[in-house]
Design a protein around this motif. Sequence first.
Motif, mmCIF file in Angstrom:
data_model
loop_
_atom_site.group_PDB
_atom_site.id
_atom_site.type_symbol
_atom_site.label_atom_id
_atom_site.label_comp_id
_atom_site.label_asym_id
_atom_site.label_seq_id
_atom_site.Cartn_x
_atom_site.Cartn_y
_atom_site.Cartn_z
ATOM 1 N N ARG A 65 0.851 -1.188 0.000
ATOM 2 C CA ARG A 65 0.000 0.000 0.000
ATOM 3 C C ARG A 65 0.889 1.241 0.000
ATOM 4 N NH1 ARG A 65 -2.610 -3.507 -1.373
ATOM 5 N NH2 ARG A 65 -4.425 -4.478 -0.370
ATOM 6 N N ILE A 66 0.850 1.993 -1.074
ATOM 7 C CA ILE A 66 1.659 3.211 -1.196
ATOM 8 C C ILE A 66 0.789 4.399 -0.829
ATOM 9 C CG2 ILE A 66 3.011 4.665 -2.739
ATOM 10 C CD1 ILE A 66 3.570 2.141 -4.406
ATOM 11 N N MET A 67 1.216 5.165 0.158
ATOM 12 C CA MET A 67 0.403 6.277 0.661
ATOM 13 C C MET A 67 0.780 7.581 -0.047
ATOM 14 S SD MET A 67 -0.099 5.385 4.702
ATOM 15 C CE MET A 67 -1.227 6.762 4.892
ATOM 16 N N ALA A 124 5.855 7.016 1.307
ATOM 17 C CA ALA A 124 5.880 5.941 2.289
ATOM 18 C C ALA A 124 4.935 4.835 1.861
ATOM 19 C CB ALA A 124 5.479 6.464 3.664
ATOM 20 N N SER A 125 5.191 3.635 2.358
ATOM 21 C CA SER A 125 4.328 2.505 2.044
ATOM 22 C C SER A 125 4.373 1.508 3.188
ATOM 23 C CB SER A 125 4.771 1.833 0.741
ATOM 24 O OG SER A 125 6.098 1.341 0.872
ATOM 25 N N TYR A 126 3.419 0.588 3.164
ATOM 26 C CA TYR A 126 3.399 -0.495 4.144
ATOM 27 C C TYR A 126 2.734 -1.700 3.514
ATOM 28 C CZ TYR A 126 -1.600 0.306 4.904
ATOM 29 O OH TYR A 126 -2.949 0.426 4.725
ATOM 30 N N TYR A 127 2.918 -2.845 4.131
ATOM 31 C CA TYR A 127 2.198 -4.043 3.722
ATOM 32 C C TYR A 127 1.905 -4.894 4.949
ATOM 33 C CZ TYR A 127 6.801 -6.297 3.992
ATOM 34 O OH TYR A 127 8.017 -6.753 4.420
ATOM 35 N N VAL A 128 0.884 -5.726 4.834
ATOM 36 C CA VAL A 128 0.420 -6.576 5.928
ATOM 37 C C VAL A 128 0.517 -8.028 5.496
ATOM 38 C CG1 VAL A 128 -1.609 -7.259 7.266
ATOM 39 C CG2 VAL A 128 -1.157 -4.828 6.846
ATOM 40 N N ILE A 129 1.068 -8.872 6.386
ATOM 41 C CA ILE A 129 1.059 -10.325 6.165
ATOM 42 C C ILE A 129 0.276 -10.953 7.314
ATOM 43 C CG2 ILE A 129 2.411 -12.421 5.860
ATOM 44 C CD1 ILE A 129 4.745 -10.727 4.939
ATOM 45 N N THR A 130 -0.869 -11.554 6.992
ATOM 46 C CA THR A 130 -1.719 -12.152 8.014
ATOM 47 C C THR A 130 -1.248 -13.569 8.343
ATOM 48 O OG1 THR A 130 -3.277 -13.127 6.456
ATOM 49 C CG2 THR A 130 -3.658 -10.832 7.108
ATOM 50 N N GLN A 174 -1.154 3.690 9.538
ATOM 51 C CA GLN A 174 -1.618 4.791 8.692
ATOM 52 C C GLN A 174 -1.573 6.114 9.447
ATOM 53 O OE1 GLN A 174 -5.525 3.453 7.610
ATOM 54 N NE2 GLN A 174 -4.800 2.100 5.963
ATOM 55 N N ASP A 175 -2.020 6.103 10.694
ATOM 56 C CA ASP A 175 -1.987 7.323 11.505
ATOM 57 C C ASP A 175 -0.553 7.793 11.746
ATOM 58 O OD1 ASP A 175 -4.729 7.260 11.655
ATOM 59 O OD2 ASP A 175 -4.789 6.346 13.659
ATOM 60 N N ALA A 176 0.335 6.838 11.983
ATOM 61 C CA ALA A 176 1.737 7.189 12.226
ATOM 62 C C ALA A 176 2.370 7.831 10.999
ATOM 63 C CB ALA A 176 2.523 5.939 12.647
ATOM 64 N N ILE A 177 2.108 7.263 9.842
ATOM 65 C CA ILE A 177 2.659 7.816 8.603
ATOM 66 C C ILE A 177 2.138 9.229 8.367
ATOM 67 C CG2 ILE A 177 2.686 7.592 6.092
ATOM 68 C CD1 ILE A 177 2.759 4.541 6.487
ATOM 69 N N ARG A 178 0.853 9.430 8.592
ATOM 70 C CA ARG A 178 0.278 10.772 8.417
ATOM 71 C C ARG A 178 0.863 11.751 9.419
ATOM 72 N NH1 ARG A 178 -4.704 7.654 7.963
ATOM 73 N NH2 ARG A 178 -5.272 7.441 5.762
ATOM 74 N N ALA A 179 1.115 11.278 10.636
ATOM 75 C CA ALA A 179 1.676 12.165 11.661
ATOM 76 C C ALA A 179 3.079 12.641 11.297
ATOM 77 C CB ALA A 179 1.702 11.440 13.009
#
Length: 344
Positions: free
Chosen positions: A233-235, A240-246, A334-339
Amino acid sequence: MNINILNETDLSRLQNIVAGAERVLILGHVNADGDALGSCLTWAEFLRRQGKIANVVVPDMFPDFLRWMPGVERVMRYDKVPQTVEKLMEESDTVFCLDFCVPSRITEELGQKLIEAPGRKVVIDHHLHPQVEAELLVSRPEMSSTSEMVFSIIHQLGGYEAMTKNMAVTTYCGMMTDTGGFTYNSTRPEIFHIISLLLAKGIDKDKIYRNVFHTFSATRLRLTGYVLYEKLRIMSPLRASYYVITSEEQKQFNFIKGDAEGLVNMPLQIKGHRLSISLREDSEKANLVWLSLRSVDDFPCNEMAARYFNGGGHLNASGGKLYCSIREAEKIVQDAIRAYSHLL
C-alpha cells in the motif's frame, strides 16, 4: 586506523571480569537476528579459547537462513529447555548481554531471571537507552552492530591474531545482516577496516552473503511476489508505504521464521521513497503484530517506532510490536505515517 572502543578504565575492568570468569552465560535477544547470533557466537568462542565454559542462550526460534553459522548447533533456546537455562543462569558467575540493553528484549520471563541472576553482568550493545544494571556497560549507538563492537573489543584485548576463521565468519555475518549488506548505518571508515581484517582470516564474504540472502525456498519467492503485487500500500503523495502479512497468508505460503527477512527493504527501491513498514501477524499469539521499519536519509524510524509501536532501534532500521488485531495495527500505521507527513 584506531578501532579501539574501550577507555582505559573499562578495558581494565573487562580484563578483570574475563580473567575472573569461569562459567559464562551469553544472552541474545528474542527473534535473534544475524547480529545477535553473530556477536554471541564470536564472543563465546573467544572466551572458550581463554579456557572459560561459555554457553549461548536465545529466547526462541531464530531464522532458518542462519542455521549454517559455525557454532549455532550449540545455541540453547529458552523456550525449549527453560529449566536448563534457569540452572545455568543461577550457576554462571558472569552474564554477558549482547545486542540488547533492556531486559524485556529477552522476554519478560527470561528478563526477570536476568535481573535476579547472581552473576556479574556485562552489556555490550549498540541500541539506545540501556536499562540493564551491569557491572560494565559498553554502549555505542553510533556503531553499525554489536558484532562490530565485539570484534573491536577482541582486537583491543589482543585476541585478533588467535581469532579463528569461524569467528571471523560469525563476525562478518553479524555486521552484514545488521546493515542490510552494508547499505545503511555503515558509512564509518572503521567498518571497512574491520572487514579487511576479517578477509585476512580467509572468509568467503560472497558465500556468507549467499547463505543469508539467497537461500530461500520457492514459497518465499512466491510470497515476495504476492506481497509486492497484492499487499503493498503506497500512501501517495507521501513517500511511504506499508504491507500486511496475516497469519492465514503465512499458512498459505508455508511461512517459516525468516521468510519475511529483507522484504521491508524492497519498497525503498521506489524512486523518492523514504519509509517502508511491514506488519506481520503473529501466527501463534492472538492480537500480537510485529513491525519492521526501514527508511533512507534522515527519516527517524527509531522515533516513530518508539512513539507508535512500543519499539525502537536505529535511525534507518527499527522494529516494534502492537497488541491488537492486524486491522487495528494497520490503522495505527496509517496514523503514524500521516503524523510524520512533514518529513515525508
